[in-house]
Design a protein around this motif. Structure first.
Motif, PDB file in Angstrom:
ATOM      1  N   ARG A  34       0.922  -1.202   0.041  1.00 35.83           N
ATOM      2  CA  ARG A  34       0.050  -0.097   0.097  1.00 35.83           C
ATOM      3  C   ARG A  34       0.799   1.261   0.009  1.00 35.83           C
ATOM      4  O   ARG A  34       1.652   1.425   0.783  1.00 35.83           O
ATOM      5  N   ASP A  38     -16.340   6.145  -4.546  1.00 32.97           N
ATOM      6  CA  ASP A  38     -16.210   6.366  -3.239  1.00 32.97           C
ATOM      7  C   ASP A  38     -14.755   6.688  -2.896  1.00 32.97           C
ATOM      8  O   ASP A  38     -14.130   7.461  -2.234  1.00 32.97           O
ATOM      9  N   VAL A  83     -10.217   9.850  -1.165  1.00 29.89           N
ATOM     10  CA  VAL A  83      -9.026  10.458  -1.267  1.00 29.89           C
ATOM     11  C   VAL A  83      -9.091  11.943  -1.398  1.00 29.89           C
ATOM     12  O   VAL A  83      -8.040  12.703  -0.773  1.00 29.89           O
ATOM     13  N   THR A 129     -15.742   6.023   4.731  1.00 28.46           N
ATOM     14  CA  THR A 129     -17.289   6.135   4.209  1.00 28.46           C
ATOM     15  C   THR A 129     -18.127   5.571   5.224  1.00 28.46           C
ATOM     16  O   THR A 129     -18.102   4.504   5.599  1.00 28.46           O
ATOM     17  N   VAL A 130     -19.146   6.362   5.526  1.00 26.28           N
ATOM     18  CA  VAL A 130     -20.223   5.608   6.260  1.00 26.28           C
ATOM     19  C   VAL A 130     -21.501   5.468   5.734  1.00 26.28           C
ATOM     20  O   VAL A 130     -22.525   4.966   5.958  1.00 26.28           O
ATOM     21  N   LEU A 145     -21.107  10.165   2.707  1.00 26.58           N
ATOM     22  CA  LEU A 145     -20.791  10.808   3.941  1.00 26.58           C
ATOM     23  C   LEU A 145     -19.568   9.984   4.398  1.00 26.58           C
ATOM     24  O   LEU A 145     -19.413   8.922   4.619  1.00 26.58           O
ATOM     25  N   ASP A 200      -3.045   8.256   6.152  1.00 24.74           N
ATOM     26  CA  ASP A 200      -1.942   7.253   5.878  1.00 24.74           C
ATOM     27  C   ASP A 200      -2.427   6.807   4.592  1.00 24.74           C
ATOM     28  O   ASP A 200      -2.206   5.664   4.045  1.00 24.74           O
TER      29      ASP A 200
HETATM   30  C1  DCC Z   1      -8.158   5.881   5.075  1.00 21.20           C
HETATM   31  C2  DCC Z   1      -8.390   6.660   3.666  1.00 21.20           C
HETATM   32  C3  DCC Z   1      -7.183   6.054   2.861  1.00 21.20           C
HETATM   33  C4  DCC Z   1      -7.317   6.983   1.551  1.00 21.20           C
HETATM   34  C5  DCC Z   1      -7.401   6.032   0.331  1.00 21.20           C
HETATM   35  C6  DCC Z   1      -8.697   5.822  -0.001  1.00 21.20           C
HETATM   36  C7  DCC Z   1      -9.190   4.393  -0.465  1.00 21.20           C
HETATM   37  C8  DCC Z   1     -10.477   4.150  -0.732  1.00 21.20           C
HETATM   38  C9  DCC Z   1     -11.076   4.313   0.880  1.00 21.20           C
HETATM   39  C10 DCC Z   1     -12.512   3.965   0.329  1.00 21.20           C
HETATM   40  C11 DCC Z   1     -13.423   4.453   1.484  1.00 21.20           C
HETATM   41  C12 DCC Z   1     -14.293   3.094   2.132  1.00 21.20           C
HETATM   42  O1  DCC Z   1     -14.919   2.489   1.642  1.00 21.20           O
HETATM   43  S1  DCC Z   1     -14.168   2.950   3.905  1.00 21.20           S
HETATM   44  C13 DCC Z   1     -14.728   1.462   4.246  1.00 21.20           C
HETATM   45  C14 DCC Z   1     -16.277   1.006   4.406  1.00 21.20           C
HETATM   46  N1  DCC Z   1     -16.498   1.961   5.642  1.00 21.20           N
HETATM   47  C15 DCC Z   1     -16.116   1.696   7.107  1.00 21.20           C
HETATM   48  O2  DCC Z   1     -15.712   0.377   7.293  1.00 21.20           O
HETATM   49  C16 DCC Z   1     -16.552   2.369   8.260  1.00 21.20           C
HETATM   50  C17 DCC Z   1     -17.313   1.455   9.004  1.00 21.20           C
HETATM   51  N2  DCC Z   1     -17.788   2.333  10.280  1.00 21.20           N
HETATM   52  C18 DCC Z   1     -16.936   2.727  11.574  1.00 21.20           C
HETATM   53  O3  DCC Z   1     -15.743   2.064  11.512  1.00 21.20           O
HETATM   54  C19 DCC Z   1     -17.524   3.555  12.287  1.00 21.20           C
HETATM   55  O4  DCC Z   1     -18.983   3.783  12.163  1.00 21.20           O
HETATM   56  C20 DCC Z   1     -16.975   4.969  12.695  1.00 21.20           C
HETATM   57  C21 DCC Z   1     -15.586   4.891  12.983  1.00 21.20           C
HETATM   58  C22 DCC Z   1     -16.863   5.561  11.137  1.00 21.20           C
HETATM   59  C23 DCC Z   1     -17.574   5.815  13.211  1.00 21.20           C
HETATM   60  O5  DCC Z   1     -17.737   5.319  14.777  1.00 21.20           O
HETATM   61  P1  DCC Z   1     -17.610   6.410  16.186  1.00 21.20           P
HETATM   62  O6  DCC Z   1     -16.000   6.643  16.025  1.00 21.20           O
HETATM   63  O7  DCC Z   1     -17.908   5.492  17.266  1.00 21.20           O
HETATM   64  O8  DCC Z   1     -18.501   7.600  15.586  1.00 21.20           O
HETATM   65  P2  DCC Z   1     -19.853   7.687  15.880  1.00 21.20           P
HETATM   66  O9  DCC Z   1     -20.210   8.677  17.000  1.00 21.20           O
HETATM   67  O10 DCC Z   1     -20.817   6.710  15.486  1.00 21.20           O
HETATM   68  O11 DCC Z   1     -20.303   8.626  14.390  1.00 21.20           O
HETATM   69  C24 DCC Z   1     -19.756  10.177  14.192  1.00 21.20           C
HETATM   70  C25 DCC Z   1     -20.754  10.779  13.449  1.00 21.20           C
HETATM   71  O12 DCC Z   1     -20.873  10.081  12.070  1.00 21.20           O
HETATM   72  C26 DCC Z   1     -22.412   9.774  12.111  1.00 21.20           C
HETATM   73  N3  DCC Z   1     -22.383   8.574  11.444  1.00 21.20           N
HETATM   74  C27 DCC Z   1     -21.759   7.432  11.722  1.00 21.20           C
HETATM   75  N4  DCC Z   1     -22.109   6.726  10.782  1.00 21.20           N
HETATM   76  C28 DCC Z   1     -23.209   6.785  10.029  1.00 21.20           C
HETATM   77  C29 DCC Z   1     -23.959   6.274   9.197  1.00 21.20           C
HETATM   78  N5  DCC Z   1     -23.897   4.943   8.872  1.00 21.20           N
HETATM   79  N6  DCC Z   1     -24.994   7.128   8.598  1.00 21.20           N
HETATM   80  C30 DCC Z   1     -24.917   8.226   8.910  1.00 21.20           C
HETATM   81  N7  DCC Z   1     -24.149   8.941   9.952  1.00 21.20           N
HETATM   82  C31 DCC Z   1     -23.341   8.049  10.454  1.00 21.20           C
HETATM   83  C32 DCC Z   1     -22.939   9.751  13.688  1.00 21.20           C
HETATM   84  O13 DCC Z   1     -24.284  10.181  13.696  1.00 21.20           O
HETATM   85  C33 DCC Z   1     -21.971  11.020  14.399  1.00 21.20           C
HETATM   86  O14 DCC Z   1     -22.529  12.114  13.960  1.00 21.20           O
HETATM   87  P3  DCC Z   1     -22.566  13.490  14.742  1.00 21.20           P
HETATM   88  O15 DCC Z   1     -23.326  12.863  16.050  1.00 21.20           O
HETATM   89  O16 DCC Z   1     -21.054  13.796  15.062  1.00 21.20           O
HETATM   90  O17 DCC Z   1     -23.386  14.361  14.245  1.00 21.20           O
END
Ligand code: DCC
Length: 211
Positions: free
Chosen positions: A64, A129, A134, A145-146, A202, A211
């Motif tokens: 990576r 996404d 990025v 992404t959530v 979002l 990173d």
């Molecule tokens: C590294 C890049 C590399 C760069 C290179 C990029 C390569 C491509 C990357 C692609 C990106 C992806 O696919 S990423 C992979 C897919 N996604 C994931 O795996 C994420 C899984 N989810 C999580 O790990 C967790 O839910 C977190 C860490 C995101 C949040 O948990 P937390 O830290 O406890 O925070 P939490 O209080 O729940 O949420 C924070 C705020 O977001 C809101 N929120 C949380 N989830 C949601 C939701 N599903 N829909 C709506 N809103 C939401 C909450 O209401 C809150 O709003 P408020 O109360 O503050 O208003």
């Protein structure tokens, strides 16, 4: 880190990138070859030897390239970011960011097929996404992404160029909202590009340095 170690890492990144690019060519060739079955079987045997040789020493996940602060500075100064260069399963993109707009060019290949002759919707969602994540990262926000809402408006034909664009439309605390589109080329001079896919992501900031 010693200079020699850094050089070895740079060399590994470059050579693995080239290797994975060739593997992508191989994937397309394997999936579309119309050679005789006995030839295909002979090639399969040769490839199995190569796969075993590569696996003699391996890592748990693909190499990576880190979009760290130094790389972010380079992107902000105009360099493109070679996303997914080291993972043959992902669609590689050279992402550029200019005036807050992320963009990338793409020619969907035969392996991107979903409906006959056109690009798979899940892959369209994945490239948007990635582009938007990025873009957020280049704003020095380490995000995941959530939520991703995708609208498919027109089929994307395979083999023809498309353009990806994305921009951030809002930030609130840890949350960033970004929108992106996949654009089909204009049908003629003075004509607009066609929005084939639009998406709103979002993204939520997570702890740690980019990173
Ligand atoms: C590294 C890049 C590399 C760069 C290179 C990029 C390569 C491509 C990357 C692609 C990106 C992806 O696919 S990423 C992979 C897919 N996604 C994931 O795996 C994420 C899984 N989810 C999580 O790990 C967790 O839910 C977190 C860490 C995101 C949040 O948990 P937390 O830290 O406890 O925070 P939490 O209080 O729940 O949420 C924070 C705020 O977001 C809101 N929120 C949380 N989830 C949601 C939701 N599903 N829909 C709506 N809103 C939401 C909450 O209401 C809150 O709003 P408020 O109360 O503050 O208003």
């Amino acid at each position: 880190m010693l200079d020699a170690d850094a050089e070895l890492i740079d060399e590994r990144i470059a050579v693995t990138g080239d290797l994975v690019a060739t593997v992508r060519e191989l994937m397309t060739a394997a999936a579309t070859s119309e050679l005789a079955p006995e030839e295909l079987e002979a090639i399969r045997g040769e490839l199995a030897v190569l796969a075993a040789r590569l696996a003699e020493r391996s890592r748990p996940t693909p190499l990576r390239q880190h979009l760290d602060l130094a790389a972010i500075d380079r992107v902000r100064a105009g360099a493109s970011w070679p996303l997914w260069r080291h993972n043959p399963l992902a669609i590689p993109l050279d992402v550029r960011v200019h005036d807050g707009v992320a963009s990338a060019d793409l020619v969907p290949g035969p392996l991107y097929e979903g409906p006959p002759g056109s690009m798979h919707g899940g892959l369209s969602a994945a490239v948007l996404d990635s582009l938007l994540a990025v873009l957020a990262q280049v704003q020095r926000r380490r995000v995941v992404t959530v939520g991703l809402q995708v609208s498919y408006r027109a089929a994307i034909p395979l083999g023809a160029p498309v353009r990806l664009v994305g921009r951030i439309v809002g930030t609130e605390g840890r949350k960033t909202t970004a929108v992106g589109e996949i654009l089909l080329p204009a049908s003629g001079p003075g004509q607009p590009e066609t929005v084939a896919v639009s998406a709103e992501a979002l993204l939520v900031e997570i702890p740690g340095a980019p990173d």
